[in-house]
Design an enzyme around this catalytic site. Structure first.
Site, PDB file in Angstrom:
ATOM      1  N   ALA A  10       0.854  -1.189   0.000  1.00 33.52           N
ATOM      2  CA  ALA A  10       0.000   0.000   0.000  1.00 33.52           C
ATOM      3  C   ALA A  10       0.888   1.236   0.000  1.00 33.52           C
ATOM      4  O   ALA A  10       1.662   1.447   0.932  1.00 33.52           O
ATOM      5  CB  ALA A  10      -0.907   0.010   1.227  1.00 33.52           C
ATOM      6  N   LEU A  12       2.628   3.743  -3.294  1.00 36.94           N
ATOM      7  CA  LEU A  12       3.598   3.554  -4.379  1.00 36.94           C
ATOM      8  C   LEU A  12       4.307   4.870  -4.696  1.00 36.94           C
ATOM      9  O   LEU A  12       4.441   5.276  -5.844  1.00 36.94           O
ATOM     10  CB  LEU A  12       2.895   2.999  -5.623  1.00 36.94           C
ATOM     11  CG  LEU A  12       2.350   1.576  -5.479  1.00 36.94           C
ATOM     12  CD1 LEU A  12       1.445   1.211  -6.643  1.00 36.94           C
ATOM     13  CD2 LEU A  12       3.516   0.578  -5.381  1.00 36.94           C
ATOM     14  N   THR A  17       7.763   2.301  -4.752  1.00 39.99           N
ATOM     15  CA  THR A  17       8.303   1.864  -6.046  1.00 39.99           C
ATOM     16  C   THR A  17       9.716   1.315  -5.865  1.00 39.99           C
ATOM     17  O   THR A  17      10.128   0.404  -6.582  1.00 39.99           O
ATOM     18  CB  THR A  17       8.304   3.016  -7.061  1.00 39.99           C
ATOM     19  OG1 THR A  17       8.985   4.149  -6.503  1.00 39.99           O
ATOM     20  CG2 THR A  17       6.891   3.418  -7.415  1.00 39.99           C
ATOM     21  N   LYS A 107       6.979   6.202  10.765  1.00 36.32           N
ATOM     22  CA  LYS A 107       7.411   6.536  12.129  1.00 36.32           C
ATOM     23  C   LYS A 107       6.335   7.268  12.918  1.00 36.32           C
ATOM     24  O   LYS A 107       6.215   7.082  14.134  1.00 36.32           O
ATOM     25  CB  LYS A 107       8.700   7.351  12.126  1.00 36.32           C
ATOM     26  CG  LYS A 107       8.648   8.703  11.429  1.00 36.32           C
ATOM     27  CD  LYS A 107       9.174   8.596  10.024  1.00 36.32           C
ATOM     28  CE  LYS A 107       9.266   9.935   9.324  1.00 36.32           C
ATOM     29  NZ  LYS A 107       9.730   9.756   7.926  1.00 36.32           N
ATOM     30  N   GLY A 136      16.118   5.363   7.931  1.00 33.17           N
ATOM     31  CA  GLY A 136      16.163   4.808   6.581  1.00 33.17           C
ATOM     32  C   GLY A 136      16.804   3.445   6.495  1.00 33.17           C
ATOM     33  O   GLY A 136      16.331   2.468   7.078  1.00 33.17           O
ATOM     34  N   ASP A 203       9.710  15.226  13.109  1.00 34.50           N
ATOM     35  CA  ASP A 203      10.120  13.956  12.511  1.00 34.50           C
ATOM     36  C   ASP A 203      11.177  13.272  13.381  1.00 34.50           C
ATOM     37  O   ASP A 203      11.096  12.074  13.668  1.00 34.50           O
ATOM     38  CB  ASP A 203      10.658  14.217  11.102  1.00 34.50           C
ATOM     39  CG  ASP A 203      11.246  12.976  10.456  1.00 34.50           C
ATOM     40  OD1 ASP A 203      10.476  12.172   9.913  1.00 34.50           O
ATOM     41  OD2 ASP A 203      12.489  12.810  10.501  1.00 34.50           O
ATOM     42  N   LYS A 207      11.084   9.573  15.695  1.00 35.85           N
ATOM     43  CA  LYS A 207      12.104   8.527  15.647  1.00 35.85           C
ATOM     44  C   LYS A 207      12.749   8.315  17.007  1.00 35.85           C
ATOM     45  O   LYS A 207      13.015   7.171  17.408  1.00 35.85           O
ATOM     46  CB  LYS A 207      13.154   8.896  14.594  1.00 35.85           C
ATOM     47  CG  LYS A 207      12.603   8.994  13.180  1.00 35.85           C
ATOM     48  CD  LYS A 207      13.618   9.593  12.223  1.00 35.85           C
ATOM     49  CE  LYS A 207      13.053   9.771  10.829  1.00 35.85           C
ATOM     50  NZ  LYS A 207      13.980  10.461   9.911  1.00 35.85           N
ATOM     51  N   GLY A 308      15.550   8.132   1.167  1.00 35.44           N
ATOM     52  CA  GLY A 308      15.764   7.769  -0.233  1.00 35.44           C
ATOM     53  C   GLY A 308      15.145   6.432  -0.555  1.00 35.44           C
ATOM     54  O   GLY A 308      14.955   5.580   0.324  1.00 35.44           O
TER      55      GLY A 308
END
Length: 435
Positions: A10, A12, A17, A107, A136, A203, A207, A308
């Site tokens: 779920a 893309l 991708t 997160k 990441g 953010d 984390k 990334g």
């Protein structure tokens, strides 16, 4: 023949991708390492017609992501939708409720609802994994929950947001100011069109709360993370820090404080001065790095790409491989019922050195007022630097470095100065990390 592990994907976007591309490119290697093939059974995203650079025609498409959780041909749902609530949380709950394993890079959802999801996964006997939610492609969650499992973690801290680190290190390299570098980061794709979550530290706070729960065996307390972002940092602060032998980095830090009445969980995200010879001082660009200090292992440094498509997709697929191998385990390294409910620790008693920056009107008596406030609050000044006023603004920057002392004293000095007519802007306080 060994049955494949069927997954539903779920979301893309960049990471989604990337997951498709990675599974297709390394299919044979992944199957050998997982002990069985990994097969994408179905996908879902908002726009079916968008060109994403990968061929999705071979996969069943579900317009409603929640439908993925009900499919009988799906063993694991991979949630890459994002957001702490809404469709992402609904999908996560349905997937676990239907006996599916859940892998996520979300997160925000884990920081807000991780305990609920972990408890549900344990009750259902399925895996909940979220390596990609923190740093990441860096395997810091696995490193803490497995590699350091025998250690009592005393402190965990690091650079947890690549956008902020890119901005600060670019300011350091170029001498440019915050706004200019932020605009560049947005053009280059390092910062979102709305960068608030990144530059205001939210953010990184998400984390940090996850890392703290794993490191200390504590219940998630995102609401207790003291958070300040990088937007107040000026080029002049970068310059002053360099002259003093430091760089400025946005640091998330968590540790268990021993208090008179027991213990408290300290969690803070804010810019810090980092000594130039500290490992974190050399983490540049959009890189992330996490330091964990254990009572037997000493200091460990995890460093690498924090975002990334490739690095994050690698972490997602690594979680899927673990599930294919039959590795479930507790999401936070121990059963949810065993996580301690540790109250937030007060910060005033903490000892350390601080950097204080004042922008003041260029007139007599200003320096005397600041030093008097420091004296009255019990703050000992190690050094004081006053820059010459700019020709056009009539303002002066005064930078103060304190001797080691309680943070409560610095807070009191700021209270005394609050509302002073001599201040042209809100003072900036940054703690100094010790080696």
């Amino acid at each position: 023949m060994v049955e494949p592990l069927n997954i539903a994907l779920a979301g893309l976007g960049t990471v989604g991708t990337g997951v498709v591309r990675l599974i297709e490119t390394n299919a044979e290697l992944i199957a050998r390492r997982a002990g069985r093939p990994i097969r994408i059974a179905a996908v879902s995203a908002r726009d079916r017609t968008k060109d994403r650079g990968v061929d999705l025609t071979q996969y069943t498409w579900e317009d409603d992501p929640a439908a993925l959780a009900a499919r009988e041909d799906v063993d694991v749902v991979v949630e890459l939708v994002g957001g702490s609530d809404g469709p992402a949380l609904s999908l996560a709950r349905k997937a676990i409720g239907n006996g599916k394993g859940l892998v996520t890079a979300n997160k925000a959802m884990i920081a807000h609802h991780g305990l609920e999801l972990a408890s549900a996964a344990e009750s259902a006997g399925v895996a909940l994994k979220f390596e990609a939610a923190v740093a990441g492609g860096i395997p810091v969650i696995k490193g803490l929950s497995e590699g350091a499992a025998a250690n009592k973690i005393e402190r965990v801290y690091g650079i947890l947001n690549g956008t902020c680190n890119y901005i600060l290190s670019t300011m350091e390299d170029t001498g440019r100011d915050f706004t200019d570098v932020l605009e560049e980061a947005q053009r280059l794709g390092y910062a979102e069109a709305d960068p608030t979550f990144d530059i205001e530290g939210i953010d990184a706070a998400h984390k940090l709360s996850i890392l703290a729960a794993i490191a200390f065996g504590s219940r998630l307390r995102f609401d207790a993370v003291e958070t300040m972002g990088v937007s107040p940092v000026k080029a002049a602060d970068i310059e002053q820090a360099r002259s003093l032998g430091y760089v400025i980095r946005l640091i998330g830090m968590a540790e268990i404080d021993r208090l008179d009445g027991g213990v408290g969980l300290f969690q803070r995200v804010r810019p810090h001065l980092v000594p130039i010879d500290h490992p974190l001082a050399h983490v540049d660009g959009a890189t992330n790095a996490v330091v964990a200090e254990g009572n037997f292992m000493g200091r460990l440094l995890f460093q690498g790409a924090g975002a990334g498509d490739g690095p994050t997709a690698s972490a997602v697929v690594a979680d899927i491989i673990d599930i294919a191998r039959g590795e479930k385990g507790a999401a936070f390294s121990m059963p949810a019922s065993e996580l301690e409910d540790i109250a937030p620790a007060p910060t005033g008693h903490r000892f350390g050195r601080s950097y204080l920056r004042f922008i003041v009107h260029d007139r007599p008596g200003v320096l005397a007022e600041i030093t008097a406030a420091m004296r009255d609050a019990g703050v000992s000044i190690e050094s004081l630097i006053q820059k010459a006023p700019s020709d056009d603004a009539g303002e002066v920057i005064i930078a103060v470095v304190t001797h080691e002392g309680p943070e409560s004293a610095v807070t009191e000095a700021m209270r005394i100065l609050d509302g002073s007519d001599n201040l042209a802007a809100q003072p900036l306080v940054m703690q100094i990390i010790a080696n």
